[in-house]
Design an enzyme around this catalytic site. Structure first.
Site, PDB file in Angstrom:
ATOM      1  N   GLY A   1       0.811  -1.210   0.000  1.00  0.00           N
ATOM      2  CA  GLY A   1       0.000   0.000   0.000  1.00  0.00           C
ATOM      3  C   GLY A   1       0.842   1.258   0.000  1.00  0.00           C
ATOM      4  N   THR A   2       0.373   2.269  -0.693  1.00  0.00           N
ATOM      5  CA  THR A   2       0.936   3.614  -0.714  1.00  0.00           C
ATOM      6  C   THR A   2      -0.234   4.547  -1.015  1.00  0.00           C
ATOM      7  OG1 THR A   2       1.375   3.485  -3.080  1.00  0.00           O
ATOM      8  CG2 THR A   2       3.169   2.831  -1.632  1.00  0.00           C
ATOM      9  N   THR A   3      -0.171   5.811  -0.938  1.00  0.00           N
ATOM     10  CA  THR A   3       0.844   6.743  -0.488  1.00  0.00           C
ATOM     11  C   THR A   3       0.259   7.501   0.702  1.00  0.00           C
ATOM     12  OG1 THR A   3       1.765   6.997  -2.713  1.00  0.00           O
ATOM     13  CG2 THR A   3       2.117   8.828  -1.201  1.00  0.00           C
TER      14      THR A   3
END
Length: 282
Positions: free
Chosen positions: A54-56
């Site tokens: 997962g990002t951001t």
């Protein structure tokens, strides 16, 4: 003379033994099997890329406290694994953490961190200081170093309102566990260079919560433009970034309607200025 505990419901001895006010230390001594177990990554080399990431995450301070926001996308290799993930979590009344990296390990770390802070406050009768909370999270990130070296890193962004100092504060981390306090704003995750670059142009002292929300949504939009792992606003599905505020009044997640309104304003502006706001217009 020892106390009579025969009617205490048969609690294990570990629950009745004095020790430090740390839930993590308690588990280490009495239930190590309940802790995340660092070990060799099963499977072939490169398997870490196929585990959801997962990002951001973006954070910024303002006069009333601190803002923490994140996009909603989780990727698995070159695929979108999930479009509406939650990657920003309250850790107690006056702090929150955003996660980037390996999602499963990150969520497990956050849950353990929440218990750690709650346990300390119940045992000591007072909450940890904000710096003390950052130090506890440092130990957890450092404990994941073995997995990080195999590609399963967890890189949180921790924020909170410091009641003693009367201001919002931001702490960033690196895989070995060291943390640094950031001034004004910070970002983590694969889209962070683009989000941070956008905030360099958009951020200025004196922004109110609404103005800062618009700036942060702009930054996440820029990150999604350049980084395939970052999800942008999705009006078709009604998906928008998660935006939270931590002030003297505590943790507050903006209602989806407010976040959607900010995202729609950004999308509308980008129709006329696809490369983003001009510096002269800020």
């Amino acid at each position: 003379m020892s106390a009579d505990v025969s009617d205490w419901g048969g609690l294990p001895a570990g629950f009745l033994t004095p020790g430090p006010p740390s839930f993590l230390d308690f588990l280490t001594r009495h239930a190590p099997d309940a802790l995340p177990a660092p070990g060799p990554l099963p499977g072939a080399a490169g398997a870490a890329a196929e585990i959801p990431h997962g990002t951001t995450i973006v954070a910024a301070t303002y006069a009333d406290g601190v803002l923490l926001a994140g996009d909603r996308r989780i990727t698995q290799g070159n695929l979108i694994a999930h479009r509406e993930a939650e990657k920003v979590f309250p850790t107690d009344e006056y702090s929150a953490v955003g996660i980037s990296g390996t999602v499963g390990l990150a969520v497990e770390m956050v849950r353990l961190f929440q218990l750690e802070l709650e346990h300390y406050e119940k045992v000591e009768g007072v909450p940890l200081s904000l710096v003390g909370k950052a130090n506890r999270l440092t130990a957890m990130v450092r404990g994941n170093l073995g997995m990080a070296m195999q590609g399963l890193a967890v890189i949180p962004l921790f924020v909170g309102y410091d009641l003693a100092a009367g201001r919002g504060r931001i702490f960033s981390f690196e895989p070995a566990g060291a943390h640094s306090e950031e001034r004004d704003f910070a970002a983590t995750g694969s889209g962070s260079p683009f989000a941070r670059g956008a905030l360099k142009k958009l951020y200025r002292p004196g922004l109110d919560a609404h103005e800062l929300t618009l700036a942060v949504v702009q930054a996440l939009y820029d990150a999604a433009e350049e980084d395939t792992a970052t999800g942008g606003p999705d009006p078709t599905r009604g998906l928008y970034p998660v935006v939270t505020l931590i002030t003297r009044d505590g943790y507050h997640r903006l209602p989806d309607e407010e976040t959607a309104e900010a995202a729609r304003a950004v999308v509308e502006q980008r129709r006329d200025r696809p490369d983003g706001p001009w510096t002269a217009a800020l």
